[in-house]
Design a protein around this motif. Structure first.
Motif, mmCIF file in Angstrom:
data_model
loop_
_atom_site.group_PDB
_atom_site.id
_atom_site.type_symbol
_atom_site.label_atom_id
_atom_site.label_comp_id
_atom_site.label_asym_id
_atom_site.label_seq_id
_atom_site.Cartn_x
_atom_site.Cartn_y
_atom_site.Cartn_z
ATOM 1 N N VAL A 107 1.051 -1.039 -0.067
ATOM 2 C CA VAL A 107 0.191 0.068 -0.174
ATOM 3 C C VAL A 107 0.827 1.223 -0.152
ATOM 4 C CG1 VAL A 107 -1.667 1.344 1.384
ATOM 5 C CG2 VAL A 107 -1.988 -1.205 0.817
ATOM 6 N N ALA A 108 2.001 1.145 0.730
ATOM 7 C CA ALA A 108 2.878 2.079 1.072
ATOM 8 C C ALA A 108 3.674 2.444 -0.521
ATOM 9 C CB ALA A 108 3.887 2.349 2.200
ATOM 10 N N GLU A 109 4.141 1.303 -1.102
ATOM 11 C CA GLU A 109 4.672 1.521 -2.203
ATOM 12 C C GLU A 109 4.034 2.044 -3.362
ATOM 13 O OE1 GLU A 109 6.404 -1.802 -5.484
ATOM 14 O OE2 GLU A 109 6.486 -2.214 -3.369
ATOM 15 N N VAL A 110 2.784 1.626 -3.440
ATOM 16 C CA VAL A 110 1.884 1.904 -4.462
ATOM 17 C C VAL A 110 1.246 3.373 -4.351
ATOM 18 C CG1 VAL A 110 -0.396 1.204 -5.678
ATOM 19 C CG2 VAL A 110 1.081 -0.552 -4.896
ATOM 20 N N GLY A 111 1.322 3.834 -3.106
ATOM 21 C CA GLY A 111 0.850 5.230 -2.780
ATOM 22 C C GLY A 111 -0.626 5.316 -2.638
ATOM 23 N N PRO A 115 -10.166 3.137 -0.513
ATOM 24 C CA PRO A 115 -10.805 2.166 -1.168
ATOM 25 C C PRO A 115 -10.672 1.956 -2.813
ATOM 26 C CG PRO A 115 -12.124 2.806 0.592
ATOM 27 C CD PRO A 115 -11.123 3.899 0.499
ATOM 28 N N GLY A 116 -10.803 3.428 -3.266
ATOM 29 C CA GLY A 116 -10.779 3.574 -4.829
ATOM 30 C C GLY A 116 -9.594 2.936 -5.263
ATOM 31 N N ASP A 117 -8.422 2.761 -4.454
ATOM 32 C CA ASP A 117 -7.138 2.526 -5.164
ATOM 33 C C ASP A 117 -7.077 0.742 -4.830
ATOM 34 O OD1 ASP A 117 -6.132 4.863 -5.706
ATOM 35 O OD2 ASP A 117 -5.308 5.280 -3.845
ATOM 36 N N MET A 118 -8.161 0.174 -4.670
ATOM 37 C CA MET A 118 -8.049 -1.435 -4.410
ATOM 38 C C MET A 118 -7.447 -2.216 -5.467
ATOM 39 S SD MET A 118 -10.655 -3.730 -2.010
ATOM 40 C CE MET A 118 -10.156 -5.216 -1.840
ATOM 41 N N GLY A 131 0.234 -17.764 -4.436
ATOM 42 C CA GLY A 131 0.887 -19.202 -4.097
ATOM 43 C C GLY A 131 1.390 -19.192 -2.577
ATOM 44 N N LYS A 132 1.868 -17.771 -1.826
ATOM 45 C CA LYS A 132 2.330 -17.870 -0.631
ATOM 46 C C LYS A 132 1.210 -17.624 0.221
ATOM 47 C CE LYS A 132 6.536 -15.705 -2.718
ATOM 48 N NZ LYS A 132 7.300 -14.224 -2.892
ATOM 49 N N ALA A 133 0.204 -16.935 0.120
ATOM 50 C CA ALA A 133 -0.981 -17.000 1.013
ATOM 51 C C ALA A 133 -2.123 -16.906 0.575
ATOM 52 C CB ALA A 133 -0.538 -15.204 1.526
ATOM 53 N N ASP A 134 -3.330 -17.036 1.486
ATOM 54 C CA ASP A 134 -4.558 -17.353 1.077
ATOM 55 C C ASP A 134 -4.999 -16.093 0.460
ATOM 56 O OD1 ASP A 134 -7.290 -17.809 0.785
ATOM 57 O OD2 ASP A 134 -7.304 -18.719 2.993
ATOM 58 N N MET A 135 -5.318 -16.057 -0.556
ATOM 59 C CA MET A 135 -5.942 -14.833 -1.070
ATOM 60 C C MET A 135 -7.247 -14.278 -0.539
ATOM 61 S SD MET A 135 -3.388 -14.203 -3.132
ATOM 62 C CE MET A 135 -3.765 -12.725 -4.009
ATOM 63 N N GLY A 136 -8.106 -14.948 -0.089
ATOM 64 C CA GLY A 136 -9.190 -14.571 0.929
ATOM 65 C C GLY A 136 -8.706 -13.490 2.176
ATOM 66 N N LEU A 137 -7.532 -14.246 2.633
ATOM 67 C CA LEU A 137 -7.040 -13.185 3.946
ATOM 68 C C LEU A 137 -6.488 -12.004 3.442
ATOM 69 C CD1 LEU A 137 -5.292 -16.062 5.974
ATOM 70 C CD2 LEU A 137 -7.748 -15.116 6.493
ATOM 71 N N VAL A 138 -5.791 -12.292 2.165
ATOM 72 C CA VAL A 138 -4.871 -10.844 1.898
ATOM 73 C C VAL A 138 -6.214 -9.969 1.179
ATOM 74 C CG1 VAL A 138 -3.778 -10.336 -0.304
ATOM 75 C CG2 VAL A 138 -3.238 -12.259 1.037
ATOM 76 N N SER A 139 -7.104 -10.248 0.681
ATOM 77 C CA SER A 139 -8.170 -9.289 0.239
ATOM 78 C C SER A 139 -8.769 -8.616 1.539
ATOM 79 C CB SER A 139 -9.149 -9.951 -0.461
ATOM 80 O OG SER A 139 -10.347 -9.252 -0.834
ATOM 81 N N ALA A 140 -9.002 -9.468 2.693
ATOM 82 C CA ALA A 140 -9.457 -8.731 3.681
ATOM 83 C C ALA A 140 -8.335 -7.947 4.432
ATOM 84 C CB ALA A 140 -9.865 -9.972 4.885
ATOM 85 N N LEU A 146 -6.746 -0.276 3.453
ATOM 86 C CA LEU A 146 -7.379 1.006 2.686
ATOM 87 C C LEU A 146 -8.441 1.667 3.368
ATOM 88 C CD1 LEU A 146 -7.215 -0.394 -1.166
ATOM 89 C CD2 LEU A 146 -5.830 1.066 0.270
ATOM 90 N N SER A 147 -9.071 1.129 4.471
ATOM 91 C CA SER A 147 -10.334 1.785 5.039
ATOM 92 C C SER A 147 -9.801 2.551 6.229
ATOM 93 C CB SER A 147 -11.219 0.677 5.492
ATOM 94 O OG SER A 147 -10.781 -0.163 6.563
#
Length: 148
Positions: A107-111, A115-118, A131-140, A146-147
């Motif tokens: 988030v810091a790298e992308v700036g 929520p609009g930057d999701m 492949g390294k993490a559960d994408m459901g947890l990543v999305s949360a 972002l909130s």
């Protein structure tokens, strides 16, 4: 040894041991891999195979939910056994704390500011953590970051 070669060796071992659950699951995995190779006319690398395994595990989890809703525990148990076989081919998963730290860094790298930057953040996260993490947890974790 590549992941593809490891899967083939595991299939031979399952055949010799007459382990029908493991053999059937590995054959399903190999069929999915072959289908992807034929459809896209490419040779799969380990990252692509991990993506296929992730997809198959997600399908199994969805099936388990449906079977348990329909009171078909026998079928849910078969799906759970297949998940156990497939998980062997995934790399070590990241913990929730590691996921949160990685998401904060991205988030810091992308700036990203809200929520609009999701979309931007998720694009970067998927390429970094696939492949390294559960994408459901990543999305949360991304939504939470972002909130703030």
């Amino acid at each position: 040894m590549s992941l593809k070669a490891q899967i083939t060796e595991d299939m031979k071992t399952a055949m010799r041991a007459k382990d029908s659950v493991r053999l059937g699951t590995i054959r399903l995995l190999q069929a999915a891999m072959k289908q992807k190779e034929v459809d896209e006319r490419v040779e799969l690398d380990d990252a692509a195979i991990i993506a296929i395994v992730d997809k198959l595990i997600k399908q199994r989890k969805d099936s388990i939910a449906a079977y348990e809703t329909a009171n078909r525990q026998d079928l849910a148990d078969v799906e759970k056994a297949e998940i156990d076989v497939l998980k062997v081919y995934l790399p070590e998963r990241m913990s929730q704390a590691e996921i949160t730290a990685a998401v904060q860094a991205i988030v810091a790298e992308v700036g990203a500011t809200g929520p609009g930057d999701m979309g931007k953040v998720m694009g970067k996260v998927k390429s970094t953590l696939a492949g390294k993490a559960d994408m459901g947890l990543v999305s949360a974790a991304v939504k939470a970051a972002l909130s703030q």
